[in-house]
Design a protein around this motif. Structure first.
Motif, PDB file in Angstrom:
ATOM      1  N   TYR A  17      31.340   5.972  49.285  1.00  0.00           N
ATOM      2  CA  TYR A  17      30.233   5.174  49.604  1.00  0.00           C
ATOM      3  C   TYR A  17      30.961   3.609  49.531  1.00  0.00           C
ATOM      4  CZ  TYR A  17      27.595   9.220  48.277  1.00  0.00           C
ATOM      5  OH  TYR A  17      27.055  10.425  48.152  1.00  0.00           O
ATOM      6  N   SER A  20      30.942   2.316  53.153  1.00  0.00           N
ATOM      7  CA  SER A  20      29.772   2.612  54.079  1.00  0.00           C
ATOM      8  C   SER A  20      28.711   1.115  53.896  1.00  0.00           C
ATOM      9  CB  SER A  20      28.941   3.709  53.811  1.00  0.00           C
ATOM     10  OG  SER A  20      27.620   3.910  54.523  1.00  0.00           O
ATOM     11  N   PHE A  23      24.403   4.287  54.152  1.00  0.00           N
ATOM     12  CA  PHE A  23      24.514   5.501  53.363  1.00  0.00           C
ATOM     13  C   PHE A  23      23.711   6.575  54.484  1.00  0.00           C
ATOM     14  CE2 PHE A  23      24.722   3.876  49.072  1.00  0.00           C
ATOM     15  CZ  PHE A  23      26.022   3.355  49.372  1.00  0.00           C
ATOM     16  N   LEU A  28      25.810   9.924  54.653  1.00  0.00           N
ATOM     17  CA  LEU A  28      26.287  10.107  53.508  1.00  0.00           C
ATOM     18  C   LEU A  28      25.082  10.756  52.484  1.00  0.00           C
ATOM     19  CD1 LEU A  28      28.584   7.048  52.899  1.00  0.00           C
ATOM     20  CD2 LEU A  28      29.135   9.288  53.744  1.00  0.00           C
ATOM     21  N   SER A  61      22.461   1.196  50.777  1.00  0.00           N
ATOM     22  CA  SER A  61      23.873   0.690  50.228  1.00  0.00           C
ATOM     23  C   SER A  61      23.748   0.438  48.821  1.00  0.00           C
ATOM     24  CB  SER A  61      24.324  -0.572  51.130  1.00  0.00           C
ATOM     25  OG  SER A  61      23.517  -1.646  50.557  1.00  0.00           O
TER      26      SER A  61
END
Length: 77
Positions: A17, A20, A23, A28, A61
């Motif tokens: 995570y 990124s 997400f 994700l 995020s």
């Protein structure tokens, strides 16, 4: 932020995570994950989020999740 990251890792420990910026776009988390994370945030931070907060924009995020919590008075360490 560490608490948020730990919650995300409970959903999918295999994802990175921190690498990124989005997400959702990076695949994700999906809509089911959003609902689970939403409930986890409410419980962990003892906050009541509104149904209108359950949008992809708020969960893109670590920063957007932290902003959502801050909007509800949660101060992160």
């Amino acid at each position: 932020m560490e608490k948020i990251l730990a919650m995300l890792k409970r959903l999918h420990p295999e994802h990175d995570y921190e690498a990124s910026d989005d997400f959702i776009s990076d695949g994700l988390i999906d809509s089911i994950d959003l609902q689970e994370l939403f409930a986890m945030l409410e419980e962990e931070f003892d906050v009541e989020l509104a149904g209108t907060d359950l949008t992809p924009q708020n969960f893109r995020s670590l920063e957007t999740i932290a902003e959502l919590l801050a909007d509800h008075g949660v101060v992160l360490d």
